[in-house]
Enzyme design. Structure first.
Site, PDB file in Angstrom:
ATOM      1  N   CYS A   1      -5.209   3.729   9.813  1.00 37.46           N
ATOM      2  CA  CYS A   1      -5.719   5.104   9.853  1.00 37.46           C
ATOM      3  C   CYS A   1      -7.219   5.107  10.150  1.00 37.46           C
ATOM      4  O   CYS A   1      -7.923   6.057   9.837  1.00 37.46           O
ATOM      5  CB  CYS A   1      -5.405   5.836   8.543  1.00 37.46           C
ATOM      6  SG  CYS A   1      -6.091   5.058   7.070  1.00 37.46           S
TER       7      CYS A   1
ATOM      8  N   ASP B   1       1.383  -1.370  -4.903  1.00 35.60           N
ATOM      9  CA  ASP B   1       0.148  -0.603  -4.809  1.00 35.60           C
ATOM     10  C   ASP B   1      -0.769  -1.021  -5.952  1.00 35.60           C
ATOM     11  O   ASP B   1      -0.303  -1.503  -6.994  1.00 35.60           O
ATOM     12  CB  ASP B   1       0.425   0.906  -4.878  1.00 35.60           C
ATOM     13  CG  ASP B   1      -0.686   1.738  -4.254  1.00 35.60           C
ATOM     14  OD1 ASP B   1      -0.566   2.071  -3.056  1.00 35.60           O
ATOM     15  OD2 ASP B   1      -1.672   2.037  -4.940  1.00 35.60           O
ATOM     16  N   SER B   2      -2.075  -0.818  -5.769  1.00 34.96           N
ATOM     17  CA  SER B   2      -3.025  -1.162  -6.835  1.00 34.96           C
ATOM     18  C   SER B   2      -3.112  -0.065  -7.888  1.00 34.96           C
ATOM     19  O   SER B   2      -3.649  -0.285  -8.974  1.00 34.96           O
ATOM     20  CB  SER B   2      -4.414  -1.409  -6.239  1.00 34.96           C
ATOM     21  OG  SER B   2      -4.875  -0.238  -5.588  1.00 34.96           O
TER      22      SER B   2
ATOM     23  N   PHE C   1       0.873  -1.184   0.000  1.00 32.14           N
ATOM     24  CA  PHE C   1       0.000   0.000   0.000  1.00 32.14           C
ATOM     25  C   PHE C   1       0.908   1.232   0.000  1.00 32.14           C
ATOM     26  O   PHE C   1       0.749   2.149   0.799  1.00 32.14           O
ATOM     27  CB  PHE C   1      -0.925   0.055   1.218  1.00 32.14           C
ATOM     28  CG  PHE C   1      -1.795  -1.156   1.416  1.00 32.14           C
ATOM     29  CD1 PHE C   1      -2.967  -1.317   0.713  1.00 32.14           C
ATOM     30  CD2 PHE C   1      -1.439  -2.137   2.338  1.00 32.14           C
ATOM     31  CE1 PHE C   1      -3.786  -2.430   0.920  1.00 32.14           C
ATOM     32  CE2 PHE C   1      -2.233  -3.243   2.548  1.00 32.14           C
ATOM     33  CZ  PHE C   1      -3.414  -3.403   1.835  1.00 32.14           C
TER      34      PHE C   1
ATOM     35  N   ASP D   1       0.717  -0.340   5.070  1.00 32.09           N
ATOM     36  CA  ASP D   1       0.050   0.909   5.448  1.00 32.09           C
ATOM     37  C   ASP D   1      -1.242   1.050   4.640  1.00 32.09           C
ATOM     38  O   ASP D   1      -1.332   1.867   3.721  1.00 32.09           O
ATOM     39  CB  ASP D   1       0.997   2.083   5.185  1.00 32.09           C
ATOM     40  CG  ASP D   1       0.395   3.432   5.581  1.00 32.09           C
ATOM     41  OD1 ASP D   1      -0.555   3.439   6.383  1.00 32.09           O
ATOM     42  OD2 ASP D   1       0.876   4.463   5.079  1.00 32.09           O
TER      43      ASP D   1
ATOM     44  N   ALA E   1      -3.057  -5.889  -2.859  1.00 36.93           N
ATOM     45  CA  ALA E   1      -2.086  -6.128  -1.792  1.00 36.93           C
ATOM     46  C   ALA E   1      -2.129  -7.565  -1.290  1.00 36.93           C
ATOM     47  O   ALA E   1      -1.076  -8.208  -1.123  1.00 36.93           O
ATOM     48  CB  ALA E   1      -2.340  -5.163  -0.636  1.00 36.93           C
TER      49      ALA E   1
END
Length: 398
Positions: free
Chosen positions: A343, A254-255, A232, A303, A283
């Site tokens: 987050c 990352d996508s 990520f 992350d 991921a």
């Protein structure tokens, strides 16, 4: 607008008036008397908040369409919300950041914690990106932006209207240039010894996540001579910092192809391109593939976006955090480090820590936590509002 000309809104008798008096900045819809007069107020209207005994408590912004029906703007009921008022708040925020950072690249306004509820401003040198995520800020955007330019001297102000917060306030998703001209390409951001490339008009949120800066710096200190996996990665947050810290190699996953392209450009601008690789993909699928390939890294970072953006999504989110830990742990070399981040404000530190430890245990690995991190000091936490302390970072040594 003078308070004498403002409407009044009133707390219900069951509402926790003391919490508001002690600094809690929100009044929920089920705590406010939503009579016909209050319901008729335009979203973002200013009003004087009274307790159930009709004693004035402060000046609030009202949105009868939102779950957060009122946001405290000023404990002084007679406060005037004009350009001068905005300048005072912005100047106080900038004074704090100027003590922390040598260059003007940081979060300048962190919503309620900086006294501007629902307002986020990230600064990128001469450019500021503003997210007015509450109806009152949208209504008063002109004096807010004028004050921002006056205090900071920025020459460009971009409005970013993405994000679920605006939808919850009944606001549109139209982003625009408010002052100056939009940058023609990505903006270079110096941070943690690396150069990051931020897309301020087409990237995620405001273009770059400043909140992880101290956690990336800590991880970079563990990266000397290490092979690093950054899952990520967005624009290379942890991987570029690790390379600047002396990592042998870094692989960013990352996508988003555009995000990885920005990460590659950042590696080139930092003079580290030959040690940097990317892999685009989901991921979870990529972690499984790397495991099947027998890959191993001295530093693995995960992350992800918010898996638990609300209390309703908490249990599913915690299962996702556990799964990430379970899939990432086998890729960590013996004695290496696993960095896990959340987050999600709905998942507090204790719940996130437990989910992460469960996942690591189910992978057959063990190890202590050597570091617990939060967002940087340009993301202050309002102690009365848990949502402002949303970011958590755990570093395990396995």
């Amino acid at each position: 607008m003078e308070s004498s000309t403002l409407p009044t809104v009133r707390l219900m008798p069951k509402a926790e008036a003391r919490a508001v008096r002690h600094g809690f900045p929100w009044v929920y819809a089920n705590e406010l008397v939503l009579d016909r007069r209050t319901k008729a107020l335009e979203p973002g209207s200013l009003a004087v908040l009274e307790d159930a005994g009709r004693i004035a408590m402060g000046l609030v912004a009202v949105n009868p369409l939102s779950r957060i029906a009122a946001r405290m703007l000023d404990p002084v009921p007679g406060a005037v919300i004009d350009r001068a008022w905005f300048e005072k708040r912005i100047a106080a925020a900038q004074t704090h950041r100027a003590l922390l950072y040598d260059a003007p690249f940081y979060r300048l306004i962190h919503a309620e914690a900086d006294g501007l509820p629902g307002v986020v401003v990230d600064r990128f040198g001469d450019v500021a990106v503003i997210q007015p995520n509450a109806a009152w800020a949208e209504r008063l955007l002109q004096p807010l932006v004028e004050a921002l330019v006056e205090v900071t001297g920025v020459t460009t102000v971009l409005k970013n209207a993405s994000g679920r917060a605006r939808a919850l306030e009944g606001l549109d998703e139209t982003s625009e240039v408010l002052v100056g001209q939009a940058p023609e390409g990505p903006v270079e951001v110096p941070m943690n010894g690396a150069t990051y490339m931020a897309d301020l008009t087409g990237g995620q949120k405001t273009g770059l996540f400043y909140d992880q800066r101290p956690n990336q710096a800590f991880a970079a200190g563990l990266a000397r001579g290490a092979r690093v996996l950054d899952v990520f990665s967005h624009v290379g947050g942890f991987s570029l910092a690790a390379l600047a810290g002396g990592a042998e190699r870094a692989l960013a996953v990352d996508s988003s192809a555009p995000a990885l392209e920005l990460a590659r450009k950042g590696a080139e601008a930092s003079g580290m391109a030959e040690r940097f690789d990317t892999r685009q993909g989901d991921a979870f699928d990529t972690l499984a593939a790397l495991g099947a390939e027998g890959e191993s890294f001295e530093l693995v970072v995960c992350d992800p976006p918010a898996f638990a953006p609300s209390k309703k999504a908490l249990e599913a989110g915690l299962r996702a955090y556990e799964r990430i830990a379970r899939m990432a742990a086998p890729l960590v070399a013996d004695g290496g480090y696993l960095v896990l981040c959340s987050c999600s404000h709905a998942a507090d530190l204790a719940k996130f820590r437990a989910a992460s430890a469960r996942g690591i245990g189910k992978a057959g690995r063990r190890g202590p936590i050597v570091y617990e991190g939060r967002a940087g000091a340009d993301h202050p936490v309002l102690p009365q509002l848990a949502e402002t302390g949303y970011l958590k970072a755990l570093v395990f040594r396995l």
